[in-house]
Design an enzyme around this catalytic site. Sequence first.
Site: not given
Length: 182
Positions: A68, A70, A73, A86, A107
């Site tokens: 994840d 991004k 995060n 996260d 995401t």
Amino acid sequence: HPFVVKLFYAFQDQEKLYLILEYASGGELFHHLAMERMFSEENASFYMAEMVLALAHLHQTVRVIYRDLKPENCLLDAEGHLLLTDFGLSKVALEEEEERTNSVLGTIEYMAPEVIKGEGYDFAVDWWGLGAIGFDLLTGGPPFTGNNHAKIQQNILKQKLQLPYFLGPDAKDLLTRLLRKE
């Protein structure tokens, strides 16, 4: 690891799990990107280098597929260094044969093609994510967009990567290699 947020304590009550994490006074990289619109190659390479070190640690030492990556995060500490946070979508690869998984999560704009297809995947999806976030840092937006999730997924799978003219040859080379669909 210096570029992974520290967990100091965890506890739970009947309803919730509480995590006491390191305070990142610099806020989210996402906020800084929104304020700047895009970063210079020098600044983007600084953050990307710290992401590389964090991912290498997660992959090689902890055997975790992050899944994840991004801007939301990526937190910044008081000195402006990156803290990856996260881990809710992360996968621990316990055994050699278990290093491939096929859960479709993450995401959408930063999701690797093999995740979208529901194929088995491994640590390589995090390197795709690094390419997607690098593109975002350098251009102000993710590499593949669309007006809904289905269109974004279709573009990730089928659309040719288009790099803006203002990127230098090294940035173009890196992004082309990280965002390779196969």
